[in-house]
Design a protein around this motif. Sequence first.
Motif, PDB file in Angstrom:
ATOM      1  N   VAL A 294      18.687  49.092  63.205  1.00 51.39           N
ATOM      2  CA  VAL A 294      19.212  47.744  63.429  1.00 51.39           C
ATOM      3  C   VAL A 294      19.764  47.224  62.109  1.00 51.39           C
ATOM      4  CG1 VAL A 294      18.693  45.502  64.443  1.00 51.39           C
ATOM      5  CG2 VAL A 294      17.260  47.450  65.006  1.00 51.39           C
ATOM      6  N   LYS A 338      19.148  41.942  70.068  1.00 50.40           N
ATOM      7  CA  LYS A 338      17.833  41.322  70.309  1.00 50.40           C
ATOM      8  C   LYS A 338      16.867  42.331  70.943  1.00 50.40           C
ATOM      9  CE  LYS A 338      19.973  38.003  72.601  1.00 50.40           C
ATOM     10  NZ  LYS A 338      21.365  38.270  72.209  1.00 50.40           N
ATOM     11  N   ILE A 477      25.859  52.653  60.811  1.00 55.76           N
ATOM     12  CA  ILE A 477      24.857  53.244  61.711  1.00 55.76           C
ATOM     13  C   ILE A 477      25.535  54.037  62.830  1.00 55.76           C
ATOM     14  CG2 ILE A 477      23.153  52.672  63.500  1.00 55.76           C
ATOM     15  CD1 ILE A 477      22.221  50.380  61.688  1.00 55.76           C
ATOM     16  N   HIS A 478      26.556  53.427  63.420  1.00 55.88           N
ATOM     17  CA  HIS A 478      27.172  54.088  64.585  1.00 55.88           C
ATOM     18  C   HIS A 478      28.152  55.191  64.196  1.00 55.88           C
ATOM     19  CE1 HIS A 478      25.232  51.599  67.572  1.00 55.88           C
ATOM     20  NE2 HIS A 478      25.400  50.569  66.753  1.00 55.88           N
TER      21      HIS A 478
HETATM   22  N1  LIG Z   1      22.294  44.816  64.916  1.00 55.57           N
HETATM   23  C1  LIG Z   1      22.603  45.951  65.516  1.00 55.57           C
HETATM   24  N2  LIG Z   1      22.548  47.106  64.859  1.00 55.57           N
HETATM   25  C2  LIG Z   1      22.870  48.265  65.439  1.00 55.57           C
HETATM   26  N3  LIG Z   1      23.281  48.351  66.718  1.00 55.57           N
HETATM   27  C3  LIG Z   1      23.361  47.229  67.437  1.00 55.57           C
HETATM   28  C4  LIG Z   1      23.022  45.982  66.857  1.00 55.57           C
HETATM   29  N4  LIG Z   1      23.210  45.033  67.790  1.00 55.57           N
HETATM   30  C5  LIG Z   1      23.620  45.656  68.887  1.00 55.57           C
HETATM   31  N5  LIG Z   1      23.709  46.975  68.696  1.00 55.57           N
HETATM   32  C6  LIG Z   1      24.148  47.959  69.686  1.00 55.57           C
HETATM   33  O1  LIG Z   1      24.417  47.267  70.897  1.00 55.57           O
HETATM   34  C7  LIG Z   1      23.563  47.717  71.939  1.00 55.57           C
HETATM   35  C8  LIG Z   1      23.097  46.544  72.754  1.00 55.57           C
HETATM   36  O2  LIG Z   1      22.289  45.688  71.993  1.00 55.57           O
HETATM   37  P1  LIG Z   1      21.113  44.812  72.583  1.00 55.57           P
HETATM   38  O3  LIG Z   1      20.865  45.220  73.974  1.00 55.57           O
HETATM   39  O4  LIG Z   1      19.974  44.859  71.666  1.00 55.57           O
HETATM   40  O5  LIG Z   1      21.796  43.397  72.594  1.00 55.57           O
HETATM   41  P2  LIG Z   1      21.149  42.029  73.057  1.00 55.57           P
HETATM   42  O6  LIG Z   1      21.281  41.079  71.940  1.00 55.57           O
HETATM   43  O7  LIG Z   1      19.793  42.244  73.589  1.00 55.57           O
HETATM   44  O8  LIG Z   1      22.167  41.629  74.206  1.00 55.57           O
HETATM   45  P3  LIG Z   1      21.928  40.598  75.388  1.00 55.57           P
HETATM   46  O9  LIG Z   1      21.711  39.267  74.793  1.00 55.57           O
HETATM   47  O10 LIG Z   1      23.190  40.693  76.151  1.00 55.57           O
HETATM   48  O11 LIG Z   1      20.726  41.128  76.114  1.00 55.57           O
HETATM   49  C9  LIG Z   1      22.436  48.427  71.239  1.00 55.57           C
HETATM   50  O12 LIG Z   1      21.922  49.442  72.030  1.00 55.57           O
HETATM   51  C10 LIG Z   1      23.073  48.965  69.991  1.00 55.57           C
HETATM   52  O13 LIG Z   1      23.732  50.197  70.261  1.00 55.57           O
END
Ligand SMILES: Nc1ncnc2c1ncn2[C@@H]1O[C@H](COP(=O)(O)OP(=O)(O)OP(=O)(O)O)[C@@H](O)[C@H]1O
Length: 752
Positions: A294, A338, A477-478
């Motif tokens: 992250v 998140k 990272i990606h």
């Molecule tokens: N800070 C980050 N660092 C690395 N990858 C990230 C990050 N934020 C998002 N991603 C990528 O985006 C994908 C989706 O993120 P995630 O599900 O955690 O978002 P979220 O904030 O929970 O979204 P939502 O509010 O729509 O539920 C992750 O699986 C990852 O691949």
Amino acid sequence: MFPLIVVSRKVSTRPTMISRNVCSFLNKNPSRYFLAENFARRTFFNDFKAKDSIVRSLPLTAAKTNFIDLFRNSLNRKANGQQPLFNNNSNDPKGPKGPQKPPILAIVFFVLSLLIPLYTSGNSQGQQGSQQQEQTGANGYGGPPNSITLQDFISNYLTNDLNKDNIAKIVVQDKSIATVYFKNTANTISFSLGSIKQFESYLERYAPDTPIYYQLDQTSVLSLFGKFLPSIITLSILAWFMRGQAGGAGSPLNRLSKMGKNKATVYYPENYTPPQGAPPNVHNNLKITKFSDVAGCQESKQEIMEFVDFLKNPTHYNKLGAKIPKGCILHGPPGTGKTLLAKACSSEADVPFITISGSEFVEMFVGVGASRIRDMFKLARTLAPCIVFIDEIDAIGKKRNSNKISNGNDERENTLNQLLIEMDGFNTAEPGKEVVLMASTNRLEVLDDALLRPGRFDRKIEIDLPDLEGRKQIYMIHLKKLKLEINTDTSLLAGRLASTTAGFSGADIANVCNEAALIAARFESSFVEFDHFEEAISRTIAGLQKKSKVLPPDLKKIVAYHEAGHAVCGWFLKHCDPLLKVTIVPRGTAALGYAQYIPSDNNLMTKDQYFDTMVMALGGRCSEELHFETVTSGAQNDFQKVTAIASKMCKELGMSPKLGYINYSNDSSGGISVTKPFSESSAIILDEEIKNIVSDCHERCVNLLKEKSDAVEKVAQRLLEKETITRKDMLELLGKRPHPEKHNEFEKYLDQ
Ligand SMILES: Nc1ncnc2c1ncn2[C@@H]1O[C@H](COP(=O)(O)OP(=O)(O)OP(=O)(O)O)[C@@H](O)[C@H]1O
């Protein structure tokens, strides 16, 4: 049974109506006897059809022959004027009424007597002969011939030793009528049973050794079936419900019984053995997510890392009298990581991770949501210490009574109340059995205050869109997962990509990297190159390139001048964002062309920035007005944007001197608001102010484009020639921007 009773009565009263020969045969077959006798008396002198019927009904050839002879004889006697064998004109009141009388009744009897034997057993038919009539007459009630009452049977036979020993067997027909057969006579007696059970108890008491047989005739089988039909249908439906209980998870009963169960997914840490009563280990991939996966949210990460320490060293905090925070809410725009952070937290703490979406508690049945909450907390207690993560908690955690129309009193509130109760219940958690609750939402402001008070979701951790450096880290990272050219400077590439993707979330970045890899694969490239990333970014911003959508030359020219208008405005206006590229290649469903800028990561906007942004947005339409006789619908989105900015300036940001420093924003917290927060007179002023701002911007835009008409011409021609032009082309055509770029850090990457 019924027609035979009548039959036998008639047969026995007039046994000599038909010749002895026929009678002797027919006596053995009472029903047929009756037919023969009746038909003979009423019709058969002239009626050949009746004769045929009778003949058909007689089973034996010999009897048939006799009967036909008799019939012929009778006809001949009649033809010769002699007295017929059968006296039609008998004075007997019960006798025949003559051949003229229509034989309807007889035919009915005939048909019935043909049909009824089909429904009665041959046995009972054979036994009920002419003797039955005497019994019927003697008893004087409408029961079967030689029928008696149950009481008579008990007193005369069962309790009379002589008669009792004479009973050969009892046949119970259809559970309602019993026929008693004797050893020393062919006669039988019948009686109605009130209750079969009672009758059996009498038998048991007085004559336990008497054989008893049960018979059901076809009609009773049918009626029995009819009686049980509703039960059969009900049982079948039940069976259908239960069918899948054993094997089919999707069976209705199974689904009903599982309705109140939570739908959480459980991830176990590596080498974890689930305790008794916990679900089996199916998603053992928690180890994959680490805090190092992250990026771009350093402060949030720091805060959440504390929870790992709470879970790992609870005594450290308890010793000092500190209570471990009950939970935290992660809030921020979609796709900022998140869920990823919560997963990483759980993985680092090496505890089970229970994840569920808020919407999975919502069901149309009352009480199901609350029951699922209870079930989920029960699971959490079983797995403690663990982390429970409720994604999109606003599905259940919205402010109560926030919906002004429906009054907010619904199943959702019950679910929320249950959640609040369960969270309070965790106060009693013993050391080492902590359960940390995490939740995420994109809309913290709509959540109920009770949910956010200290002691429940104690901590609110904001995860915002990443800034330039954050995006770069996320790209790093990606990019690790992609196959890049061997000597690629990943840091530089990540920086360049980050600089062109302002406003992108972590999820967008992950998507761009994946899209780039897919594009590289489509072009059969061995590596993912910068061009692939550029195409992936354009695709993410504006949709798929429509290569097949070829614009006619005159339309292409309008689009070129439209986009040139935007680009030139953006280039010469002081507060506009840096331009990245302009294109007239159609993309997505609507855009025939677009200009891409690099917005600032800074959330603070000045009034001048708003004005310049609006002028630039109107650049397309103004350019059309200046270069063509008519205008197109291409500026629709631009007007939307301009109106939204002007409206925000007046309603919320206090940037209209006439309206003053008032915020008219309408917070309906997700519900439908039917009132406006301003008066009619304010609404009129608001309208005027918005119009004034927009027309001011329009005037400024037209003046600017008239002044820079050469620049518009150059850019439009280059667009028609190349279709897509970049910042480099703009520098070449128009020279350096008259005002310094706002975000210096971009230039570091952009001008590479
Ligand atoms: N800070 C980050 N660092 C690395 N990858 C990230 C990050 N934020 C998002 N991603 C990528 O985006 C994908 C989706 O993120 P995630 O599900 O955690 O978002 P979220 O904030 O929970 O979204 P939502 O509010 O729509 O539920 C992750 O699986 C990852 O691949």
